[in-house]
Design a protein around this motif. Structure first.
Motif, PDB file in Angstrom:
ATOM      1  N   UNK A  62       2.206  14.631  57.286  1.00 28.62           N
ATOM      2  CA  UNK A  62       2.937  13.493  56.726  1.00 28.62           C
ATOM      3  C   UNK A  62       2.274  12.972  55.463  1.00 28.62           C
ATOM      4  N   UNK A  63       0.943  13.014  55.407  1.00 29.27           N
ATOM      5  CA  UNK A  63       0.234  12.527  54.224  1.00 29.27           C
ATOM      6  C   UNK A  63       0.593  13.341  52.985  1.00 29.27           C
ATOM      7  N   UNK A  64       0.726  14.660  53.143  1.00 30.82           N
ATOM      8  CA  UNK A  64       1.090  15.517  52.017  1.00 30.82           C
ATOM      9  C   UNK A  64       2.503  15.197  51.546  1.00 30.82           C
ATOM     10  N   UNK A 123      -2.665  20.070  48.741  1.00 30.44           N
ATOM     11  CA  UNK A 123      -1.219  20.216  48.501  1.00 30.44           C
ATOM     12  C   UNK A 123      -0.831  21.691  48.461  1.00 30.44           C
ATOM     13  N   UNK A 124      -1.638  22.512  47.776  1.00 30.17           N
ATOM     14  CA  UNK A 124      -1.338  23.948  47.686  1.00 30.17           C
ATOM     15  C   UNK A 124      -1.389  24.609  49.065  1.00 30.17           C
ATOM     16  N   UNK A 125      -2.422  24.294  49.844  1.00 31.50           N
ATOM     17  CA  UNK A 125      -2.567  24.892  51.178  1.00 31.50           C
ATOM     18  C   UNK A 125      -1.403  24.495  52.077  1.00 31.50           C
ATOM     19  N   UNK A 150      -5.151  17.700  55.457  1.00 34.93           N
ATOM     20  CA  UNK A 150      -4.794  16.506  54.704  1.00 34.93           C
ATOM     21  C   UNK A 150      -5.212  16.664  53.251  1.00 34.93           C
ATOM     22  N   UNK A 151      -5.182  15.572  52.499  1.00 38.56           N
ATOM     23  CA  UNK A 151      -5.470  15.644  51.071  1.00 38.56           C
ATOM     24  C   UNK A 151      -6.948  15.807  50.757  1.00 38.56           C
ATOM     25  N   UNK A 152      -7.818  15.694  51.755  1.00 37.94           N
ATOM     26  CA  UNK A 152      -9.257  15.783  51.507  1.00 37.94           C
ATOM     27  C   UNK A 152      -9.873  17.029  52.128  1.00 37.94           C
ATOM     28  N   UNK A 153      -9.534  17.302  53.386  1.00 36.23           N
ATOM     29  CA  UNK A 153     -10.249  18.357  54.093  1.00 36.23           C
ATOM     30  C   UNK A 153      -9.338  19.115  55.039  1.00 36.23           C
TER      31      UNK A 153
END
Length: 301
Positions: A62-64, A123-125, A150-153
């Motif tokens: 959801x964060x992405x 985002x790419x992953x 998520x956007x960090x790890x």
């Protein structure tokens, strides 16, 4: 003094009248610019919802989905702002804003280089179909189930229930082995039998045991069996067969079951699985003169 005040008041009045004339002349452009800004705002809200729905269908995180939708909405608002400034003939202001935005973006990019790289990598992953939550993967020396992206790890849950948190940039820059992309896995089993064993019997018994233990192995001919070497205390072999599995845990369970069944079959047929033995051979015969030993012990006393 009175003349100076009258002159200042006159100049101020002229400027105010000039501004008023300019505002009246640019009222259509001003109204159009306001309409463009309001339209951009509502279009951005629609784009936000639309992009969120589209991205959420392809990405489980959801964060992405939220960050991609917000970035799309901000781009629409910025586009509306630039159009509004162009309508008002504020090209110099627009150029200054673009220049300032470029400089600020460069400074922020240099300061948050690691964070931004992990965000972009996340985002790419998330859009890669071959990397999904729930897959069993091996990367950067760790193996486990993907729990979160998520956007960090990138979070993995290992077989021993430990959580491994890996920066997204390392996932994108290093090889990743995904065991869940295929429904079959090959089990490798190495063992050895004593030199006194009937090797043809061992081969046939091993193949039959594996075939009977696993439903996926239809016949003994589907089991690969190769003798590999004359070891120090045994003749070693390699046995390979396929099973229906998509995780390393299922592969380990299958290997454990195969070892148990093979041990039972070998014990039943009295086939020896030797442990390492070292034989010491002395070509010269050693003799012990008891009389000299007794005399030396008395002399010392």
């Amino acid at each position: 003094m009175k003349d100076q005040l009258d002159s200042a008041f006159s100049n101020l009045s002229e400027k105010l009248l000039g501004w008023l004339d300019a505002i009246i002349q640019n009222l259509p452009n001003l109204a159009l610019a306001i309409i463009v800004l309001i339209s951009a705002y509502f279009i951005a809200k629609y784009v936000n919802k639309f992009v969120y729905k589209i991205v959420s269908r392809k990405v489980q995180q959801e964060s992405i989905s939220s960050i991609v939708a917000r970035i799309s909405a901000v781009m629409v608002v910025l586009l509306g702002l630039f159009l509004a400034l162009g309508i008002l003939d504020l090209s110099k202001t627009l150029t200054s804003l673009l220049t300032g935005a470029g400089v600020i973006g460069l400074v922020i990019g240099l300061a948050l280089q690691g964070t931004l790289s992990n965000t972009i990598a996340g985002v790419v992953i998330s859009f890669r179909k071959k990397i999904q939550i729930g897959n069993w993967v091996e990367t950067n020396g760790y193996s486990g189930e993907i729990i979160d992206i998520n956007l960090k790890d990138f979070t993995l849950k290992e077989a021993d229930n430990n959580m491994v948190v890996i920066p997204n940039k390392m996932i994108l820059e290093n090889p990743l082995k995904n065991y869940s992309l295929t429904t079959k896995m090959r089990v490798f089993l190495e063992c050895g039998v004593g030199y006194e064993s009937d090797l043809e019997q061992v081969e046939q018994l091993t193949k039959e045991t594996i075939s009977n233990a696993f439903d996926q192995v239809e016949s003994p001919d589907d089991v690969e069996f190769y003798y590999t070497e004359f070891g120090g205390s045994s003749i070693n072999y390699l046995c390979r067969f396929w099973i229906d599995a998509d995780s390393m845990l299922e592969k380990l369970k299958a290997k454990t079951k195969a070892i148990i069944e093979i041990k039972k079959a070998y014990d039943k047929e009295d086939i020896n699985i030797p442990f390492p033995i070292r034989t010491l051979q002395f070509d010269n015969q050693l003799t012990l003169d008891n009389s000299k030993t007794v005399e030396e012990s008395f002399s010392k006393n």
